[in-house]
Design a protein around this motif. Structure first.
Motif, PDB file in Angstrom:
ATOM      1  N   ARG A   8      -5.574  -1.605  -6.667  1.00  0.00           N
ATOM      2  CA  ARG A   8      -4.287  -1.433  -5.990  1.00  0.00           C
ATOM      3  C   ARG A   8      -3.341  -0.435  -6.669  1.00  0.00           C
ATOM      4  N   VAL A 114       5.436   1.852  -0.565  1.00  0.00           N
ATOM      5  CA  VAL A 114       6.019   0.528  -0.788  1.00  0.00           C
ATOM      6  C   VAL A 114       5.133  -0.564  -0.206  1.00  0.00           C
ATOM      7  N   ALA A 115       4.501  -0.296   0.939  1.00  0.00           N
ATOM      8  CA  ALA A 115       3.680  -1.300   1.611  1.00  0.00           C
ATOM      9  C   ALA A 115       2.492  -1.744   0.766  1.00  0.00           C
ATOM     10  N   LEU A 117       2.503  -2.682  -2.159  1.00  0.00           N
ATOM     11  CA  LEU A 117       2.897  -3.829  -2.968  1.00  0.00           C
ATOM     12  C   LEU A 117       2.541  -5.150  -2.300  1.00  0.00           C
ATOM     13  N   PHE A 118       2.384  -5.143  -0.979  1.00  0.00           N
ATOM     14  CA  PHE A 118       2.104  -6.371  -0.236  1.00  0.00           C
ATOM     15  C   PHE A 118       0.610  -6.561   0.039  1.00  0.00           C
ATOM     16  N   VAL A 119      -0.217  -5.663  -0.495  1.00  0.00           N
ATOM     17  CA  VAL A 119      -1.666  -5.753  -0.287  1.00  0.00           C
ATOM     18  C   VAL A 119      -2.251  -6.758  -1.271  1.00  0.00           C
ATOM     19  N   HIS A 120      -3.107  -7.634  -0.776  1.00  0.00           N
ATOM     20  CA  HIS A 120      -3.781  -8.613  -1.627  1.00  0.00           C
ATOM     21  C   HIS A 120      -5.089  -8.025  -2.144  1.00  0.00           C
ATOM     22  N   GLU A 121      -5.297  -8.152  -3.435  1.00  0.00           N
ATOM     23  CA  GLU A 121      -6.560  -7.716  -4.039  1.00  0.00           C
ATOM     24  C   GLU A 121      -7.282  -8.923  -4.591  1.00  0.00           C
TER      25      GLU A 121
END
Length: 330
Positions: A8, A114-115, A117-121
């Motif tokens: 990420r 910025v988006a 930051l909301f991604v799940h890894e």
């Protein structure tokens, strides 16, 4: 690096670099700054591409990779449809001044960074939590089946020159700036609509076969654009060209991902992307040097070469029909 640590941060850095490149273009008053901004944008794409694609592959069963990458390319390209049309509307609104359009373009560029930051890894399995294990796994030799798609896609990159030259050809045939942007939006619309079905079909049939079909469509599109003499033909050719991208872009990444283990996906995708980048530089060089005002020669050369390559890929598929199923067992 994304294989050894996390994916990420590299995705965020890549989109952040692209956003800053948009800012530079918006404030630029001389062409060297625009060149630097474009270089930064491409650097950002190089940083984020392989980690992002590996991140997608990590979340999807191997038998659905074509569908997943097809969906990603469809949604990504939907933005590429809306973006040029919005840019065209703003271009007209601002009385054909470019700078305000690029200023507005900074907004979605920043939001994309910025988006992330909301991604799940996904967390690494317990057996891969130690840094030495990650390093050892990421350094593992890439398997034999990987090198077939790597070689095919790299060879193709040497005949796949920049879309900017296709736009130049459209301008030479008589399209206005507004019409060229609209035609390119049509290309992206076809690309967006066809990407997901192409990915689904690749999962059911064969990723190698779908990529070969894409090369054939590419060959027809390039040859046709080189042969036509009237601007009206640009519209159906650009639509057909969008089908080529739909058949190859996401499917090729899925093909690569199925031939390697999760621990080496970032490296495998990054290596192929780097090789394709070198091919793109070479393709731009020879196509530009042989352009001679009309671009017919490089378009016809690339078109014929792509058709020959498509036939070769189909032939190799016949020799080893299970080649793109190897990764499913790893």
């Amino acid at each position: 690096l994304a294989d050894r640590w996390r994916r990420r941060p590299f995705v965020a850095a890549g989109y952040g670099a692209a956003a800053f490149g948009k800012v530079l273009i918006a404030v630029a008053s001389t062409w060297p700054l625009v060149l630097a901004a474009r270089a930064l944008d491409r650097l950002g794409k190089g940083i984020r591409g392989a980690p992002r694609d590996a991140l997608i592959a990590d979340d999807v069963p191997a038998e659905h990779l074509g569908r997943a990458f097809g969906f990603h390319r469809s949604m990504d390209t939907l933005g590429a449809v809306i973006g040029p049309l919005l840019g065209l509307a703003l271009f007209e609104l601002f009385n054909h001044h470019y700078r305000p359009v690029f200023i507005v373009a900074v907004i979605p560029a920043v939001l994309s960074a910025v988006a992330v930051l909301f991604v799940h890894e996904q967390k690494r399995p317990a057996s891969e939590t130690s840094k030495p294990v990650n390093v050892a796994a990421s350094k593992a030799r890439l398997p034999g089946p990987y090198w077939l798609p790597f070689t095919i896609l790299t060879v193709f990159s040497f005949i796949n020159f920049s879309d900017a030259l296709l736009i130049l050809r459209a301008r030479h045939l008589g399209l206005s700036v507004t019409s060229v942007i609209a035609a390119y939006a049509l290309y992206n619309l076809t690309y967006s609509v066809a990407s997901y079905p192409a990915g689904v079909l690749a999962d059911r049939v064969s990723k190698q076969t779908i990529v070969a079909a894409g090369f054939a469509v590419f060959g027809v599109s390039y040859a046709a654009l080189g042969l036509v003499t009237r601007a009206v033909w640009v519209w159906p050719i650009f639509a057909l060209y969008g089908l080529y991208t739909a058949l190859t872009d996401g499917v090729a990444k899925a093909w690569i991902a199925t031939t390697v283990t999760p621990a080496t996906r970032g490296r495998a995708l990054g290596l192929q992307g780097g090789a394709a980048g070198i091919g793109a530089i070479a393709a731009g060089a020879w196509a530009g040097l042989s352009w001679h005002g009309t671009g017919r020669v490089p378009l016809l050369v690339s078109g014929i070469a792509a058709l020959a390559l498509a036939a070769g890929v189909v032939f190799l598929r016949g020799l080893n029909p299970k080649v793109d199923l190897v990764g499913l067992t790893q």
